[in-house]
Design an enzyme around this catalytic site. Structure first.
Site, PDB file in Angstrom:
ATOM      1  N   HIS A   1      -6.511 113.653 149.915  1.00 62.32           N
ATOM      2  CA  HIS A   1      -6.908 114.945 150.090  1.00 62.32           C
ATOM      3  C   HIS A   1      -6.757 115.902 148.682  1.00 62.32           C
ATOM      4  O   HIS A   1      -5.637 115.688 148.255  1.00 62.32           O
ATOM      5  CB  HIS A   1      -6.033 115.412 151.241  1.00 62.32           C
TER       6      HIS A   1
ATOM      7  N   TYR B   1     -16.023 119.605 131.853  1.00 63.00           N
ATOM      8  CA  TYR B   1     -15.142 118.574 131.351  1.00 63.00           C
ATOM      9  C   TYR B   1     -13.608 118.499 131.275  1.00 63.00           C
ATOM     10  O   TYR B   1     -13.030 117.531 131.534  1.00 63.00           O
ATOM     11  CB  TYR B   1     -15.443 118.626 129.658  1.00 63.00           C
TER      12      TYR B   1
ATOM     13  N   ASP C   1     -13.850 118.555 151.151  1.00 61.45           N
ATOM     14  CA  ASP C   1     -12.493 119.318 151.475  1.00 61.45           C
ATOM     15  C   ASP C   1     -12.978 120.641 152.185  1.00 61.45           C
ATOM     16  O   ASP C   1     -14.148 121.279 151.716  1.00 61.45           O
ATOM     17  CB  ASP C   1     -11.930 119.743 150.062  1.00 61.45           C
TER      18      ASP C   1
END
Length: 146
Positions: A22, A116, A66
């Site tokens: 998770h 990034y 999520d």
């Protein structure tokens, strides 16, 4: 082979998706993304010859997003002044909306260099052969409840 698992999900990729916990993140990267550089501290899975949409669709069949965060899906924002169109984002939004009841409100646009930096902390990077520009997408894993 396994029953009910999209064939595009390789054994290596299935293992990675299963190992993730998770709130771990995974990047599905286009062909121009520096997957090996950004993913030097992550697991890099090669998926050459496949595009991001087909992998995204298959991953979303086995990967919950999520629900404890507002924006579990991140896109690399187009650099201001870059004359690039991103029609592939509409495809992503459709696929995510089919997989998650919250629809396309789960998307965040993240500035390129911030994307990034976040990608460097990802559990894994999937290096695809996607030719669309700004086609990178990051998913944050949720909890399996059923």
């Amino acid at each position: 082979m396994l029953k009910g698992i999209p064939a595009i999900l390789s054994p290596e990729l299935l293992k990675v998706l299963c190992e993730m916990g998770h709130s771990d993140t995974i990047v599905i990267a286009d062909g121009n993304f520096p997957s090996e550089t950004i993913g030097k501290d992550a697991i890099v899975v090669r998926a050459d010859g496949h595009g991001v949409p087909e992998l995204l669709e298959a991953i979303l069949k086995v990967f919950p997003l999520d629900t404890y965060v507002e924006k579990p899906v991140s896109l690399m924002q187009v650099t201001p002044g870059d004359p690039v169109e991103t029609p592939i984002w509409d495809v992503y939004k459709k696929l995510v909306s089919e997989a998650d009841d919250r629809g396309d409100v789960v998307f965040a646009e993240v500035e390129r260099f911030e994307f990034y930096e976040r990608a460097k902390k990802a559990y894994a990077v999937i290096a695809t052969g996607e030719t669309a520009i700004y086609a990178n997408i990051m998913l944050q894993k949720g909890v399996v409840t059923d």
